[in-house]
Scaffold this motif. Structure first.
Motif, mmCIF file in Angstrom:
data_model
loop_
_atom_site.group_PDB
_atom_site.id
_atom_site.type_symbol
_atom_site.label_atom_id
_atom_site.label_comp_id
_atom_site.label_asym_id
_atom_site.label_seq_id
_atom_site.Cartn_x
_atom_site.Cartn_y
_atom_site.Cartn_z
ATOM 1 N N VAL A 11 0.847 -1.195 0.000
ATOM 2 C CA VAL A 11 0.000 0.000 0.000
ATOM 3 C C VAL A 11 0.882 1.245 0.000
ATOM 4 O O VAL A 11 1.783 1.374 0.832
ATOM 5 N N ASN A 13 0.989 5.536 0.058
ATOM 6 C CA ASN A 13 0.150 6.684 0.416
ATOM 7 C C ASN A 13 0.012 7.598 -0.809
ATOM 8 O O ASN A 13 0.491 7.290 -1.899
ATOM 9 N N ARG A 14 -0.618 8.676 -0.603
ATOM 10 C CA ARG A 14 -0.882 9.663 -1.640
ATOM 11 C C ARG A 14 0.393 10.108 -2.367
ATOM 12 O O ARG A 14 0.371 10.474 -3.527
ATOM 13 N N ALA A 36 -8.673 3.635 -3.229
ATOM 14 C CA ALA A 36 -7.324 3.401 -3.746
ATOM 15 C C ALA A 36 -7.387 3.063 -5.228
ATOM 16 O O ALA A 36 -8.426 2.631 -5.735
ATOM 17 N N HIS A 77 -2.605 2.262 -4.316
ATOM 18 C CA HIS A 77 -2.203 3.631 -4.032
ATOM 19 C C HIS A 77 -3.388 4.351 -3.412
ATOM 20 O O HIS A 77 -4.431 4.489 -4.052
ATOM 21 N N LEU A 78 -3.266 4.740 -2.168
ATOM 22 C CA LEU A 78 -4.374 5.410 -1.480
ATOM 23 C C LEU A 78 -4.548 6.816 -2.016
ATOM 24 O O LEU A 78 -3.589 7.543 -2.197
#
Ligand SMILES: [Zn+2]
Length: 192
Positions: A11, A13-14, A36, A77-78
């Motif tokens: 995962v 983050n932004r 995501a 990808h959040l």
């Protein structure tokens, strides 16, 4: 099927920084919920509707969905929020030994694996728990010598205070355990 759902997914983050490892099950929920995007090996992002159009190739894992099969993403990808790094590495004998670099935390020796035990720093009989902070790798002879005592009582010193692994070590442990997806590499290099 159950096995595929528990495969690891990286995962980001932004800011495309690796922050945790989750399961396929959770990653699909994030993707389906629009929280995501899935990232393929070329680094392109896909929302659920676009991702479900992608073919399932020989090297892919897949899960059945209505009308066909869904390729399992290796990286998501959040979009909406940042998460602080969260470590999800499991507390196991193998991972503890990896954390301690297969080195006895009392005498510093690196004997054969079969000579290594896991030692409760504060013995269980004295209220010590099974935690990253209370378990260390110890060779058989140090383990025997220490017995049911604390390090202080046994006059034995720990090489370092036992700790919960940080993100970069988690990644190493996961990679060391054979979960190596080439899609992870660019992000793990960036995370160290
Ligand atoms: Zn030792």
């Amino acid at each position: 099927m159950t096995e595929v759902l528990s495969l690891p997914v990286l995962v980001l983050n932004r800011h495309l920084v690796a922050v945790q490892v989750t399961t396929v099950k959770r990653a699909i929920v994030l993707l389906y919920g629009g929280v995501a995007l899935a990232i393929n090996e070329e680094g392109d992002s896909y929302d659920f509707d676009l991702w479900r159009e992608l073919p399932v190739r020989g090297q892919d894992d897949a899960i059945p969905i209505v009308g066909g099969k869904l390729r399992v993403p290796r990286v998501v990808h959040l979009l909406r929020y940042d998460r602080t790094p969260r470590v999800t590495v499991r507390l196991t004998r193998r991972n503890l030994m990896f954390r301690d670099a297969h080195q006895c935390q009392y005498c510093g020796r690196r004997p054969a694996l079969r000579e290594l035990n896991i030692d409760h720093v504060v013995p269980r009989s004295r209220g010590g728990d099974d935690s990253w902070e209370n378990l260390v790798t110890a060779c058989r002879s140090c383990n025997l010598r220490k017995g049911w005592r604390t390090p202080e009582e046994a006059d034995m010193r720990l090489a370092r205070r036992p700790f919960r692994p940080k993100w970069t070590m988690t990644a190493q442990i996961l990679l060391g355990s054979g979960w190596k997806f080439k899609e992870w590499e660019p992000f793990l290099k960036a995370a160290s």
